[in-house]
Design an enzyme around this catalytic site. Structure first.
Site, PDB file in Angstrom:
ATOM      1  N   ASP A  39     -45.683-130.672  16.649  1.00 54.35           N
ATOM      2  CA  ASP A  39     -46.882-130.652  15.791  1.00 54.35           C
ATOM      3  C   ASP A  39     -46.512-130.918  14.340  1.00 54.35           C
ATOM      4  O   ASP A  39     -45.391-130.660  13.923  1.00 54.35           O
ATOM      5  CB  ASP A  39     -47.534-129.264  15.861  1.00 54.35           C
ATOM      6  CG  ASP A  39     -48.532-129.159  16.985  1.00 54.35           C
ATOM      7  OD1 ASP A  39     -48.757-130.163  17.677  1.00 54.35           O
ATOM      8  OD2 ASP A  39     -49.089-128.059  17.177  1.00 54.35           O
ATOM      9  N   LYS A  61     -51.923-132.752  14.502  1.00 57.19           N
ATOM     10  CA  LYS A  61     -53.244-132.302  14.937  1.00 57.19           C
ATOM     11  C   LYS A  61     -53.933-131.471  13.868  1.00 57.19           C
ATOM     12  O   LYS A  61     -54.324-130.332  14.111  1.00 57.19           O
ATOM     13  CB  LYS A  61     -53.095-131.480  16.220  1.00 57.19           C
ATOM     14  CG  LYS A  61     -54.331-131.452  17.053  1.00 57.19           C
ATOM     15  CD  LYS A  61     -53.997-131.044  18.436  1.00 57.19           C
ATOM     16  CE  LYS A  61     -55.022-131.552  19.408  1.00 57.19           C
ATOM     17  NZ  LYS A  61     -56.312-131.792  18.811  1.00 57.19           N
ATOM     18  N   MET A 173     -56.797-121.116   8.514  1.00 54.10           N
ATOM     19  CA  MET A 173     -57.712-122.269   8.445  1.00 54.10           C
ATOM     20  C   MET A 173     -58.979-121.940   7.667  1.00 54.10           C
ATOM     21  O   MET A 173     -60.061-122.411   8.020  1.00 54.10           O
ATOM     22  CB  MET A 173     -58.081-122.733   9.876  1.00 54.10           C
ATOM     23  CG  MET A 173     -56.886-123.240  10.657  1.00 54.10           C
ATOM     24  SD  MET A 173     -57.247-123.557  12.391  1.00 54.10           S
ATOM     25  CE  MET A 173     -57.060-121.918  13.106  1.00 54.10           C
TER      26      MET A 173
HETATM   27  N1  SAH Z   1     -50.165-121.110  15.758  1.00 53.38           N
HETATM   28  C1  SAH Z   1     -50.095-121.028  14.314  1.00 53.38           C
HETATM   29  C2  SAH Z   1     -51.448-121.231  13.665  1.00 53.38           C
HETATM   30  C3  SAH Z   1     -52.018-122.622  13.860  1.00 53.38           C
HETATM   31  S1  SAH Z   1     -53.520-122.813  13.022  1.00 53.38           S
HETATM   32  C4  SAH Z   1     -49.494-119.681  13.913  1.00 53.38           C
HETATM   33  O1  SAH Z   1     -49.357-118.788  14.747  1.00 53.38           O
HETATM   34  O2  SAH Z   1     -49.136-119.539  12.747  1.00 53.38           O
HETATM   35  C5  SAH Z   1     -53.007-123.616  11.547  1.00 53.38           C
HETATM   36  C6  SAH Z   1     -53.186-122.695  10.374  1.00 53.38           C
HETATM   37  O3  SAH Z   1     -52.092-121.812  10.289  1.00 53.38           O
HETATM   38  C7  SAH Z   1     -53.218-123.400   9.033  1.00 53.38           C
HETATM   39  O4  SAH Z   1     -54.487-123.928   8.751  1.00 53.38           O
HETATM   40  C8  SAH Z   1     -52.877-122.254   8.108  1.00 53.38           C
HETATM   41  O5  SAH Z   1     -53.975-121.400   7.914  1.00 53.38           O
HETATM   42  C9  SAH Z   1     -51.854-121.505   8.935  1.00 53.38           C
HETATM   43  N2  SAH Z   1     -50.462-121.894   8.617  1.00 53.38           N
HETATM   44  C10 SAH Z   1     -49.560-122.441   9.426  1.00 53.38           C
HETATM   45  N3  SAH Z   1     -48.361-122.565   8.804  1.00 53.38           N
HETATM   46  C11 SAH Z   1     -48.533-122.072   7.558  1.00 53.38           C
HETATM   47  C12 SAH Z   1     -47.681-121.876   6.437  1.00 53.38           C
HETATM   48  N4  SAH Z   1     -46.387-122.222   6.457  1.00 53.38           N
HETATM   49  N5  SAH Z   1     -48.206-121.320   5.328  1.00 53.38           N
HETATM   50  C13 SAH Z   1     -49.488-120.931   5.276  1.00 53.38           C
HETATM   51  N6  SAH Z   1     -50.337-121.088   6.296  1.00 53.38           N
HETATM   52  C14 SAH Z   1     -49.877-121.634   7.423  1.00 53.38           C
END
Ligand code: SAH
Length: 256
Positions: A39, A61, A173
């Site tokens: 991803d 995505k 998000m």
């Molecule tokens: N499965 C992932 C979440 C996917 S949804 C998890 O468990 O973290 C994607 C969202 O995750 C982004 O829109 C943001 O809100 C958050 N996100 C993912 N990586 C991030 C990061 N390094 N810093 C801040 N927010 C992050």
């Protein structure tokens, strides 16, 4: 007797970004893979753990951007596994936290493919710790709630219930709806002075954050240019930000 080597899919959580937050299991699974479907929120440093010659397929995505359709990703995993390959499906954070991991596992099981899920540190918890925020500090939180600010069908969570939950709210998000979320919580009775942390690119060298309040959050995000991917942490625990030092690894690395 079936002599064809059976393929397998690992759904691997790569954590929030810092490659040192990968689990040992994730590193082992990456090392077993012949093919990696990765991803776009996954930091490319994880690719160093793949075996030489492993094929890397980027399957970005992001909401609102050009993206790979979910069924294409699922078909690719199934196809490679049926060819006998070990597939690493690498996702940001934890595969089962807002990551469509549940849908992918269902598709794999329906196709009779062996699959294993490897936990990752979810971005919400990684981001809070990166700022030194103890999300369930018992002086001020009864728990922590992970929420999406962007649902599949546009429905809203029950903001009123969340405002009164006594838990730290960790929103994924949510940046494009930050003003609406803050309004909804305030209308539900949450104090406008409740501290809020906005953390973009948490745990990466590009981490960018601001500590603000519920009433000031939308303006602080605009002023400081905090954008997706970001985590919103709402609750009194945010007051602890910066008091405990999280970037210990960072300083170790600088020493090394
Ligand atoms: N499965 C992932 C979440 C996917 S949804 C998890 O468990 O973290 C994607 C969202 O995750 C982004 O829109 C943001 O809100 C958050 N996100 C993912 N990586 C991030 C990061 N390094 N810093 C801040 N927010 C992050």
């Amino acid at each position: 007797m079936n002599l064809v080597k059976k393929g397998k899919v690992y759904l691997i959580g790569a954590g929030p970004g810092d490659v040192e937050l990968l689990t040992l299991k994730a590193v082992r699974a990456l090392g077993e893979a012949n093919v990696a479907l990765i991803d776009d929120l996954v930091h490319r440093e994880v690719l160093q753990f793949l075996r030489p010659g492993a094929r890397v397929i980027e399957v970005g995505k992001r909401g609102g951007c050009k993206s790979t359709p979910q069924d294409f990703i699922e078909r690719q995993m199934i196809c490679y596994a049926r060819l006998g390959y070990t597939v690493a499906r690498v996702k940001g954070g934890d595969p089962y936290v807002f990551g469509r991991g549940g849908e992918e596992i269902e598709a794999l099981r329906a196709a009779g493919i062996a699959a294993e899920v490897v936990n990752g540190i979810t971005a919400g918890l990684g981001a809070a710790t990166a700022l030194g925020i103890p999300v369930t500090h018992r002086d001020c939180a009864r728990g922590v709630t992970l929420i999406t600010g962007h649902t599949k069908n546009g429905t809203q969570p029950n903001w009123a219930a969340l405002a009164h939950s006594g838990t730290t709210l960790v929103i994924y998000m949510g940046m494009s709806h930050l003003a609406d979320i803050a309004d909804a919580l305030r209308n539900a009775g949450m104090n406008g002075a409740t501290p809020v942390a906005l953390i973009q690119n948490a745990t990466l060298a590009t981490q960018h954050s601001v500590i603000t309040s519920l009433s000031g959050a939308a303006e602080a995000a605009r002023e400081k240019g905090i954008r997706s991917p970001a985590i919103i942490v709402i609750g009194d625990v945010v007051r602890f930000a910066g008091k405990t030092s999280a970037p210990a690894l960072q300083s170790l690395r600088q020493v090394a």
